[in-house]
Enzyme design. Sequence first.
Site, PDB file in Angstrom:
ATOM      1  NE  ARG A 278      36.236 -32.635 -31.827  1.00 28.63           N
ATOM      2  CZ  ARG A 278      36.346 -33.936 -31.540  1.00 28.63           C
ATOM      3  NH1 ARG A 278      36.676 -34.307 -30.324  1.00 28.63           N
ATOM      4  NH2 ARG A 278      36.151 -34.850 -32.468  1.00 28.63           N
ATOM      5  CE1 TYR A 318      37.566 -41.408 -33.262  1.00 28.73           C
ATOM      6  CE2 TYR A 318      37.133 -40.274 -31.209  1.00 28.73           C
ATOM      7  CZ  TYR A 318      36.677 -40.823 -32.380  1.00 28.73           C
ATOM      8  OH  TYR A 318      35.349 -40.766 -32.670  1.00 28.73           O
ATOM      9  CB  CYS A 346      39.683 -57.357 -18.943  1.00 31.64           C
ATOM     10  SG  CYS A 346      39.191 -57.487 -17.232  1.00 31.64           S
TER      11      CYS A 346
HETATM   12  C1  LIG Z   1      29.972 -35.449 -36.234  1.00 35.28           C
HETATM   13  C2  LIG Z   1      29.386 -34.523 -37.218  1.00 35.28           C
HETATM   14  C3  LIG Z   1      29.361 -33.147 -36.969  1.00 35.28           C
HETATM   15  C4  LIG Z   1      29.968 -32.523 -35.748  1.00 35.28           C
HETATM   16  O1  LIG Z   1      31.360 -32.469 -35.829  1.00 35.28           O
HETATM   17  P1  LIG Z   1      32.179 -31.662 -34.715  1.00 35.28           P
HETATM   18  O2  LIG Z   1      33.584 -31.917 -35.071  1.00 35.28           O
HETATM   19  O3  LIG Z   1      31.797 -32.208 -33.399  1.00 35.28           O
HETATM   20  O4  LIG Z   1      31.811 -30.225 -34.861  1.00 35.28           O
HETATM   21  C5  LIG Z   1      28.722 -32.345 -37.891  1.00 35.28           C
HETATM   22  N1  LIG Z   1      28.156 -32.853 -39.009  1.00 35.28           N
HETATM   23  C6  LIG Z   1      28.188 -34.172 -39.292  1.00 35.28           C
HETATM   24  C7  LIG Z   1      27.544 -34.654 -40.522  1.00 35.28           C
HETATM   25  C8  LIG Z   1      28.799 -35.043 -38.409  1.00 35.28           C
HETATM   26  O5  LIG Z   1      28.844 -36.344 -38.699  1.00 35.28           O
END
Ligand SMILES: *Cc1c(COP(=O)(O)O)cnc(C)c1O
Length: 419
Positions: A278, A318, A346
């Site tokens: 993210r 979420y 829908c």
């Molecule tokens: C989804 C995930 C991430 C990334 O998480 P962010 O919040 O997008 O940084 C990293 N490691 C694992 C194992 C994940 O499942």
Amino acid sequence: MSFFQYQNGELCAEKVPLTQIASAIGTPCYVYSRAALEQQWHTLNDAFGDYPHTICYAVKANSNIAVLNILAKLGSGFDIVSEGELRRVLAAGGDPDKVVFSGVAKSASELEFAISQGVKSINIESVAELQRVQEVAASLNTTASIAFRVNPDVDPQTHPYISTGMDKAKFGVPMEAAFAAYQHAANLPNIEIHGIACHIGSQITKTSPFSDSLKIVLGMVKRLAAEGINIKQLDLGGGLGIDYQGEQPPTANEYVQTMLDGVKDEGIDLPIAIEPGRYIAGNSGVMLTKVEYLKHNDSKHFAIVDAGMNDLLRPSLYQAFHTIVPVSKSSDQSKPTLFDVVGPVCESADVLGYDRSLAVQANDLLAVLSAGAYSFSMANNYNSRLRPAEVMVDGDTAHVIRQRESHEDLFKDESLLPE
Ligand SMILES: *Cc1c(COP(=O)(O)O)cnc(C)c1O
């Protein structure tokens, strides 16, 4: 600095007005900024200074091969959760030697592919998976480089659907079980212990969950060392939050410093990998959508747009908040109304934003901000809607990096029963 700013009343991605993109390829569509992606990656990378580290971008956040290619060119590693993601990384020119493979349900064929490609670490999430990795590596006549993803039972203080490091989560191996699992793994002929991994959740906006889990991980590293099991890398996961709605997450420097302080305090100087998704992609993209209709009920005003929960699932899944802004400020902004911005699907959950103050008319374009992560990658065909196009802006040029799906694509893999 944001690479999505108004210039002469028109919202732009870098130097390209978003109206131009919408008129060229239609809506809904996603627009990413190359400069934004690169800036986010560099900011995290630079925060480590000369401390040995690998940034393993979490592919699931935004898995378009153009995004992966841009990051691979910077030298990024990748965190994958499926064979499909590994194939994307390879197609984008990523280096398997910088790939870590997470996920609770890796199949034998996925493991076979990943091990034969030489990924850096299989991040194992159960004792049963360890056994399977041993069998697959033996059948390939090779050794698999592994870490256990431990579950430190720390509350990341984020939305429950994106909390992964508490004892009630399906993710990771609880600490005591992990200690035993490492001892077991050390005796398996086709397993090479590489590291220890943890990922406690996503959209984390404080440093304390990171420092708390790091302490627990480092405690385990020391216990293992006393048993003669030497960990070579700390994989501290992803999870750093971003500003969607005025959150004030730690900066990249504060986040990385928390980790560097933590390892220093314990006198452990192992290389660190992190798995940010993210943070790199989230604010590097927006989704463009057009207002189809305005609709006024006794108690509500609706701006009905051409993007729905199939295009951007986060608000429905979420209760996530995305800022929604007009693409063009040329129309009269003086008399805003509170609108629910809703999509065509829908389902009553098909709402991109509740009670948004907007001055909009039918046919106006809106930009849904912070839509670079967990947005297109979660898009689906519900209601037989076509998944949107994706565009990457690079300076003054917009490149289509994924065509809008076509109606031919929609059911090309389906077939009728024989007559
Ligand atoms: C989804 C995930 C991430 C990334 O998480 P962010 O919040 O997008 O940084 C990293 N490691 C694992 C194992 C994940 O499942």
